[in-house]
Design a protein around this motif. Sequence first.
Motif, PDB file in Angstrom:
ATOM      1  N   UNK A 241      64.590  14.008  67.348  1.00  0.00           N
ATOM      2  CA  UNK A 241      63.519  13.152  67.883  1.00  0.00           C
ATOM      3  C   UNK A 241      62.620  12.783  66.707  1.00  0.00           C
ATOM      4  N   UNK A 242      62.304  13.790  65.923  1.00  0.00           N
ATOM      5  CA  UNK A 242      61.555  13.626  64.670  1.00  0.00           C
ATOM      6  C   UNK A 242      62.091  14.673  63.705  1.00  0.00           C
ATOM      7  N   UNK A 243      62.267  14.293  62.450  1.00  0.00           N
ATOM      8  CA  UNK A 243      62.583  15.313  61.449  1.00  0.00           C
ATOM      9  C   UNK A 243      61.775  15.029  60.190  1.00  0.00           C
ATOM     10  N   UNK A 244      61.578  16.080  59.416  1.00  0.00           N
ATOM     11  CA  UNK A 244      60.810  15.958  58.172  1.00  0.00           C
ATOM     12  C   UNK A 244      61.572  16.665  57.060  1.00  0.00           C
ATOM     13  N   UNK A 245      61.866  15.923  56.000  1.00  0.00           N
ATOM     14  CA  UNK A 245      62.404  16.507  54.771  1.00  0.00           C
ATOM     15  C   UNK A 245      61.265  16.492  53.767  1.00  0.00           C
ATOM     16  N   UNK A 246      60.979  17.630  53.175  1.00  0.00           N
ATOM     17  CA  UNK A 246      59.831  17.661  52.265  1.00  0.00           C
ATOM     18  C   UNK A 246      60.083  18.589  51.086  1.00  0.00           C
ATOM     19  N   UNK A 302      54.403   2.689  68.531  1.00  0.00           N
ATOM     20  CA  UNK A 302      55.309   3.302  69.506  1.00  0.00           C
ATOM     21  C   UNK A 302      55.559   2.397  70.706  1.00  0.00           C
ATOM     22  N   UNK A 303      56.641   2.659  71.400  1.00  0.00           N
ATOM     23  CA  UNK A 303      56.972   1.960  72.636  1.00  0.00           C
ATOM     24  C   UNK A 303      56.485   2.828  73.800  1.00  0.00           C
ATOM     25  N   UNK A 304      56.609   2.293  74.985  1.00  0.00           N
ATOM     26  CA  UNK A 304      56.085   3.025  76.145  1.00  0.00           C
ATOM     27  C   UNK A 304      56.707   4.419  76.274  1.00  0.00           C
ATOM     28  N   UNK A 305      57.995   4.500  75.975  1.00  0.00           N
ATOM     29  CA  UNK A 305      58.703   5.759  76.209  1.00  0.00           C
ATOM     30  C   UNK A 305      58.691   6.730  75.042  1.00  0.00           C
ATOM     31  N   UNK A 306      58.101   6.347  73.915  1.00  0.00           N
ATOM     32  CA  UNK A 306      58.187   7.277  72.774  1.00  0.00           C
ATOM     33  C   UNK A 306      56.853   7.477  72.054  1.00  0.00           C
ATOM     34  N   UNK A 307      55.742   7.230  72.766  1.00  0.00           N
ATOM     35  CA  UNK A 307      54.422   7.432  72.151  1.00  0.00           C
ATOM     36  C   UNK A 307      54.251   8.901  71.725  1.00  0.00           C
ATOM     37  N   UNK A 308      54.947   9.800  72.398  1.00  0.00           N
ATOM     38  CA  UNK A 308      54.846  11.230  72.050  1.00  0.00           C
ATOM     39  C   UNK A 308      55.299  11.503  70.618  1.00  0.00           C
ATOM     40  N   UNK A 309      56.104  10.590  70.061  1.00  0.00           N
ATOM     41  CA  UNK A 309      56.624  10.846  68.708  1.00  0.00           C
ATOM     42  C   UNK A 309      55.518  10.809  67.643  1.00  0.00           C
ATOM     43  N   UNK A 310      54.430  10.091  67.919  1.00  0.00           N
ATOM     44  CA  UNK A 310      53.377   9.990  66.897  1.00  0.00           C
ATOM     45  C   UNK A 310      52.702  11.361  66.702  1.00  0.00           C
ATOM     46  N   UNK A 312      53.886  14.168  67.622  1.00  0.00           N
ATOM     47  CA  UNK A 312      54.954  15.108  67.243  1.00  0.00           C
ATOM     48  C   UNK A 312      55.239  15.015  65.743  1.00  0.00           C
ATOM     49  N   UNK A 313      55.324  13.788  65.238  1.00  0.00           N
ATOM     50  CA  UNK A 313      55.565  13.610  63.798  1.00  0.00           C
ATOM     51  C   UNK A 313      54.383  14.171  63.003  1.00  0.00           C
ATOM     52  N   UNK A 315      52.319  16.610  63.750  1.00  0.00           N
ATOM     53  CA  UNK A 315      52.335  18.073  63.720  1.00  0.00           C
ATOM     54  C   UNK A 315      53.512  18.593  62.889  1.00  0.00           C
ATOM     55  N   UNK A 316      54.630  17.890  62.959  1.00  0.00           N
ATOM     56  CA  UNK A 316      55.820  18.370  62.232  1.00  0.00           C
ATOM     57  C   UNK A 316      55.630  18.200  60.726  1.00  0.00           C
ATOM     58  N   UNK A 317      55.008  17.102  60.321  1.00  0.00           N
ATOM     59  CA  UNK A 317      54.716  16.926  58.883  1.00  0.00           C
ATOM     60  C   UNK A 317      53.797  18.050  58.413  1.00  0.00           C
ATOM     61  N   UNK A 318      52.722  18.281  59.155  1.00  0.00           N
ATOM     62  CA  UNK A 318      51.753  19.303  58.728  1.00  0.00           C
ATOM     63  C   UNK A 318      52.386  20.694  58.711  1.00  0.00           C
ATOM     64  N   UNK A 319      53.207  20.988  59.708  1.00  0.00           N
ATOM     65  CA  UNK A 319      53.829  22.314  59.777  1.00  0.00           C
ATOM     66  C   UNK A 319      54.831  22.503  58.634  1.00  0.00           C
ATOM     67  N   UNK A 320      55.578  21.436  58.299  1.00  0.00           N
ATOM     68  CA  UNK A 320      56.578  21.548  57.232  1.00  0.00           C
ATOM     69  C   UNK A 320      55.894  21.742  55.882  1.00  0.00           C
ATOM     70  N   UNK A 321      54.846  20.971  55.636  1.00  0.00           N
ATOM     71  CA  UNK A 321      54.110  21.117  54.371  1.00  0.00           C
ATOM     72  C   UNK A 321      53.435  22.486  54.319  1.00  0.00           C
ATOM     73  N   UNK A 322      52.915  22.911  55.459  1.00  0.00           N
ATOM     74  CA  UNK A 322      52.260  24.225  55.526  1.00  0.00           C
ATOM     75  C   UNK A 322      53.236  25.342  55.185  1.00  0.00           C
ATOM     76  N   UNK A 323      54.459  25.219  55.695  1.00  0.00           N
ATOM     77  CA  UNK A 323      55.492  26.227  55.390  1.00  0.00           C
ATOM     78  C   UNK A 323      55.758  26.274  53.881  1.00  0.00           C
TER      79      UNK A 323
END
Length: 329
Positions: A241-246, A302-310, A312-313, A315-323
């Motif tokens: 749904x979302x992925x982060x390479x960092x 975002x579109x109507x069905x995927x606003x959650x991705x913003x 989500x992305x 939090x995932x960026x912050x969590x990946x960098x935090x790790x």
Amino acid sequence: MLAFDYVRAEAAEDAILQAERRAEAKFLGGGTNLVDLMRETIERPRALVDVTALSTEIAETPDGGLLLGGAAKNTAVAEHRVVRERYPLVARAILAGASAQIRNVATVAGNLLQRTRCSYFYDDEGSRCNKRAPGQGCDAIGGFTRIHAILGASPSCVATHSSDFAVALAALDALVHVQGPEGTRVVPLVDFHRLPDDRPDVETVLRAHELITGVELPARSADLPSTYRKVRDRASYAFALVSVAAALRVEDGRVAEARIALGGVAHKPWRAAKAEAALVGGPANEAAFLAAADAELADARPLEGNAFKVPLARRTIAATLGELAGVPA
Ligand SMILES: Cc1cc2nc3c(=O)[nH]c(=O)nc-3n(C[C@H](O)[C@H](O)[C@H](O)COP(=O)(O)OP(=O)(O)OC[C@H]3O[C@@H](n4cnc5c(N)ncnc54)[C@H](O)[C@@H]3O)c2cc1C
Ligand code: SF4
């Protein structure tokens, strides 16, 4: 069943010649995507040129980088000692995708060229799709868009690219080695895939009968603390749904170098240049990581069905960098 020719090439020159000689030929890697699409008659090549006998070598380059042969299997890349030690995000990204059986046959080149998982693209009978039939329209827009793009989409297509491996390569400034009738060239991975604009059927900058012969991981991207985080609907066997390479280098509590790419959010692996610029020189803490994510995601549509991705992305960026920085999120 549509009839097609099959020929096995022994070298890149031979593969290109065989493809040039035949109308509507396609190269065949592991077949894990192309053959599925042929079964559904989404892809209808009249000839397959098997390129699995081409280079499977994984070799260090004279300047300290690593060259992955275009026909190297995904498993071989993920298990390679130099990949695991110097480019760990590549191994993690590959292992986050598909299944062991699929990774055992899927190739480096085929992975980059796999096609979108937009369900309307696969619905040949019932849905309009500009990627499948240019000019037809896009039934995803206004439809079910949970897996679709939030960045870089167009009124013609809102599909995402589904490769995990390619996202890691985008973060590392990897280079795609290409050979065609006109000779060889090297294309930065970040320029290899296209945004949809008004031609979503044209997915890469590859020209007719051009072959991917390899992918180079540059020496300058090696040895950085790096990781890949994938958020998906199931723990395995699901696309991002979302992925982060960092990759992140922190010195005296400040960010000295940052490389970030996002998957599941755009028609191509999305290099997060705005987030990187926001981070470098600043503190390595959670507030800075969230601010960097906001800088990148300010462009999200975002579109109507995927606003959650913003969020989500974000939090995932912050969590990946935090790790990577050792700062719990
Ligand atoms: C059930 C399932 C789950 C999956 N889950 C994931 C996932 O979570 N993450 C993920 O990233 N992937 C996933 N995949 C996709 C998988 O990674 C791809 O199918 C695979 O990487 C494609 O590689 P291949 O060698 O089999 O390519 P093929 O299917 O052989 O080819 C794909 C495309 O590449 C072209 N091609 C092949 N080799 C060359 C070359 N050398 N030069 C130019 N063109 C070439 C072909 O013409 C074709 O257009 C999944 C696949 C399946 C079936
Ligand atoms: S989003 Fe793209 S792939 Fe999906 S239906 Fe629309 S044009 Fe086709």
